[in-house]
Design a protein around this motif. Sequence first.
Motif, PDB file in Angstrom:
ATOM      1  N   GLU A 175     -16.439  -1.576   5.372  1.00  0.00           N
ATOM      2  CA  GLU A 175     -16.858  -2.028   4.468  1.00  0.00           C
ATOM      3  C   GLU A 175     -14.509  -1.902   4.321  1.00  0.00           C
ATOM      4  OE1 GLU A 175     -18.438  -1.837  -0.085  1.00  0.00           O
ATOM      5  OE2 GLU A 175     -18.596  -0.725   1.466  1.00  0.00           O
ATOM      6  N   LYS A 176     -13.728  -0.713   3.823  1.00  0.00           N
ATOM      7  CA  LYS A 176     -13.408  -0.561   3.605  1.00  0.00           C
ATOM      8  C   LYS A 176     -11.779  -1.433   4.710  1.00  0.00           C
ATOM      9  CE  LYS A 176      -9.997   1.623   1.230  1.00  0.00           C
ATOM     10  NZ  LYS A 176     -10.013   2.025  -0.752  1.00  0.00           N
ATOM     11  N   ALA A 179     -11.630  -4.728   3.217  1.00  0.00           N
ATOM     12  CA  ALA A 179     -11.169  -5.173   2.332  1.00  0.00           C
ATOM     13  C   ALA A 179      -9.999  -4.566   2.443  1.00  0.00           C
ATOM     14  CB  ALA A 179     -12.369  -4.268   0.952  1.00  0.00           C
ATOM     15  N   PHE A 183      -7.183  -7.945   1.764  1.00  0.00           N
ATOM     16  CA  PHE A 183      -6.744  -7.759   0.468  1.00  0.00           C
ATOM     17  C   PHE A 183      -4.979  -8.623   0.828  1.00  0.00           C
ATOM     18  CE2 PHE A 183      -3.587  -5.525  -2.991  1.00  0.00           C
ATOM     19  CZ  PHE A 183      -4.566  -5.367  -4.159  1.00  0.00           C
ATOM     20  N   PRO A 203      -7.129  -2.314  -3.146  1.00  0.00           N
ATOM     21  CA  PRO A 203      -8.134  -2.917  -3.322  1.00  0.00           C
ATOM     22  C   PRO A 203      -8.417  -1.879  -4.509  1.00  0.00           C
ATOM     23  CG  PRO A 203      -8.270  -3.169  -1.155  1.00  0.00           C
ATOM     24  CD  PRO A 203      -6.994  -2.546  -1.557  1.00  0.00           C
TER      25      PRO A 203
END
Length: 280
Positions: A175-176, A179, A183, A203
Amino acid sequence: MEKYLGKKYKLKSSDNFEEYLKFIEVGLLSRKLVTSLSPVSVLTKNEDGSYSLTMITPIRKVVITFQLGVEFQEDRPDGIKVSLSDERVESFASLNQKQSLQKDGDDYVLIYDNPDGQRVIKFKNGVEFDEEVTPNCISSADKTTFKMDFLGKTYIKEKDENFKEFLVSLGVAEEKVNALVSFDQKNCLKKDGDDYLMIFNNPDGEKVLKFKNGVEFNEEIAPNVNSKTTFTLDGNVLHQVQNLGLCIINIKREFSADQLIMTITTNLWDGTARRYMKPV
């Protein structure tokens, strides 16, 4: 070689050409002019067995006629006539040149060497001064200005290479990773007295790292994750080393007027990640 004769070749790209011109002490203005052009080159063979290399640009045509293996005199890009002997060529080719940019109060000191010895140039950011490019050489290139135009300029991500793979190699959660990859990160390097500020966002928000050139400090990379970090600014290249103990991350930021290239490697990953950024 015959199959290459008479064909036109247009310059597509260059790597480190300006650094080469600087190494042979071509003046700043001439370097900028030469590197801004995209010449068309043609190699032809003459009736007497010699060769002619013709380089055509919008402002000038240069023809160099030569015999294979025979030394001759050539005009440099700044108009200075040069003739390098085999011994002189070998001295430049074998030299492991060193360059160092240091802060001296309100001034900067650029130190580099060549086969004739060490050169030291002291300057103020953006202020023109007289520079002796070569001994007894007077030309328009003698007026030199060093500008660190990238200081205070903000760059935003344009594209990535292997950045996701780099994050995965560190064990970052999926998930990280997603992101961070999606970004559009911004980077900005600023001068703050004798210190520097490296400003970037992610983020989770903006982060500001204050540092002295070449001095190690403690950096919190993530909650409960800290590193011994060192920034070293050498000309337009900012090296960052994050030492987390078992893992060492190296980040090289190469600044130019129209681009910032970040190259990222670690001791635990065989790959290389790059992030390309453009000015905002």
